[in-house]
Motif scaffolding. Sequence first.
Motif, PDB file in Angstrom:
ATOM      1  N   SER A  69       0.830  -1.209   0.000  1.00 48.72           N
ATOM      2  CA  SER A  69       0.000   0.000   0.000  1.00 48.72           C
ATOM      3  C   SER A  69       0.862   1.256   0.000  1.00 48.72           C
ATOM      4  O   SER A  69       0.607   2.203  -0.751  1.00 48.72           O
ATOM      5  CB  SER A  69      -0.929   0.015   1.221  1.00 48.72           C
ATOM      6  N   LEU A  70       1.900   1.265   0.830  1.00 53.70           N
ATOM      7  CA  LEU A  70       2.789   2.423   0.877  1.00 53.70           C
ATOM      8  C   LEU A  70       3.573   2.587  -0.418  1.00 53.70           C
ATOM      9  O   LEU A  70       3.804   3.709  -0.875  1.00 53.70           O
ATOM     10  CB  LEU A  70       3.736   2.308   2.073  1.00 53.70           C
ATOM     11  N   SER A  71       3.950   1.472  -1.025  1.00 52.60           N
ATOM     12  CA  SER A  71       4.664   1.526  -2.299  1.00 52.60           C
ATOM     13  C   SER A  71       3.772   2.122  -3.385  1.00 52.60           C
ATOM     14  O   SER A  71       4.214   2.973  -4.165  1.00 52.60           O
ATOM     15  CB  SER A  71       5.122   0.122  -2.688  1.00 52.60           C
ATOM     16  N   LYS A  78       4.746  10.213  -6.692  1.00 50.01           N
ATOM     17  CA  LYS A  78       5.758  10.512  -7.706  1.00 50.01           C
ATOM     18  C   LYS A  78       5.093  10.931  -9.007  1.00 50.01           C
ATOM     19  O   LYS A  78       5.489  11.907  -9.641  1.00 50.01           O
ATOM     20  CB  LYS A  78       6.658   9.296  -7.948  1.00 50.01           C
ATOM     21  N   HIS A  79       4.069  10.183  -9.406  1.00 53.03           N
ATOM     22  CA  HIS A  79       3.358  10.487 -10.651  1.00 53.03           C
ATOM     23  C   HIS A  79       2.714  11.865 -10.555  1.00 53.03           C
ATOM     24  O   HIS A  79       2.802  12.681 -11.482  1.00 53.03           O
ATOM     25  CB  HIS A  79       2.312   9.417 -10.941  1.00 53.03           C
ATOM     26  N   SER A  80       2.077  12.126  -9.444  1.00 55.58           N
ATOM     27  CA  SER A  80       1.423  13.409  -9.228  1.00 55.58           C
ATOM     28  C   SER A  80       2.439  14.548  -9.244  1.00 55.58           C
ATOM     29  O   SER A  80       2.203  15.598  -9.846  1.00 55.58           O
ATOM     30  CB  SER A  80       0.724  13.365  -7.869  1.00 55.58           C
ATOM     31  N   GLY A  81       3.579  14.327  -8.586  1.00 52.19           N
ATOM     32  CA  GLY A  81       4.635  15.340  -8.568  1.00 52.19           C
ATOM     33  C   GLY A  81       5.185  15.603  -9.944  1.00 52.19           C
ATOM     34  O   GLY A  81       5.396  16.756 -10.335  1.00 52.19           O
ATOM     35  N   ASN A  82       5.411  14.523 -10.708  1.00 54.27           N
ATOM     36  CA  ASN A  82       5.921  14.681 -12.078  1.00 54.27           C
ATOM     37  C   ASN A  82       4.923  15.424 -12.954  1.00 54.27           C
ATOM     38  O   ASN A  82       5.307  16.275 -13.762  1.00 54.27           O
ATOM     39  CB  ASN A  82       6.263  13.320 -12.686  1.00 54.27           C
ATOM     40  N   ALA A  83       3.641  15.111 -12.792  1.00 50.86           N
ATOM     41  CA  ALA A  83       2.614  15.796 -13.584  1.00 50.86           C
ATOM     42  C   ALA A  83       2.585  17.280 -13.231  1.00 50.86           C
ATOM     43  O   ALA A  83       2.453  18.136 -14.111  1.00 50.86           O
ATOM     44  CB  ALA A  83       1.249  15.157 -13.350  1.00 50.86           C
ATOM     45  N   GLY A  84       2.737  17.579 -11.935  1.00 47.86           N
ATOM     46  CA  GLY A  84       2.751  18.974 -11.504  1.00 47.86           C
ATOM     47  C   GLY A  84       3.943  19.718 -12.068  1.00 47.86           C
ATOM     48  O   GLY A  84       3.816  20.876 -12.503  1.00 47.86           O
ATOM     49  N   ILE A  85       5.080  19.075 -12.070  1.00 48.24           N
ATOM     50  CA  ILE A  85       6.295  19.693 -12.623  1.00 48.24           C
ATOM     51  C   ILE A  85       6.131  19.938 -14.114  1.00 48.24           C
ATOM     52  O   ILE A  85       6.475  21.014 -14.617  1.00 48.24           O
ATOM     53  CB  ILE A  85       7.530  18.816 -12.328  1.00 48.24           C
ATOM     54  N   GLN A  86       5.597  18.964 -14.826  1.00 48.26           N
ATOM     55  CA  GLN A  86       5.383  19.132 -16.263  1.00 48.26           C
ATOM     56  C   GLN A  86       4.418  20.280 -16.536  1.00 48.26           C
ATOM     57  O   GLN A  86       4.613  21.060 -17.478  1.00 48.26           O
ATOM     58  CB  GLN A  86       4.857  17.827 -16.883  1.00 48.26           C
TER      59      GLN A  86
END
Length: 97
Positions: A69-71, A78-86
């Motif tokens: 669950s934590l993984s 990570k996905h959310s952060g990458n999308a935000g950065i993009q």
Amino acid sequence: MTSVKASHRISVLGKEITVKSAASSEHVREVEALVNRTIAEAQASVPVVGDPNVPVIIALMNLAESCLSLSRELDECKHSGNAGIQHLIQRIDNTLP
């Protein structure tokens, strides 16, 4: 570069064992406490049966479920952060001449 592994004495299910780990003694104690706490919770949740492995199996399943669950949560972050950065990069690119 290899990490130096130190020996640590731990007690799980009343058995004293030595484990080697590059982690600090404090971290090894935290892991030991988590394992013992999880086993105790599993022992309290299942009726006493003839097989002493059942609570250990339940404890392992609970720990594995928490780990998975934590993984997954970490992957989503990570996905959310990458999308935000993009999105920010795109806004900057659109703003620059």
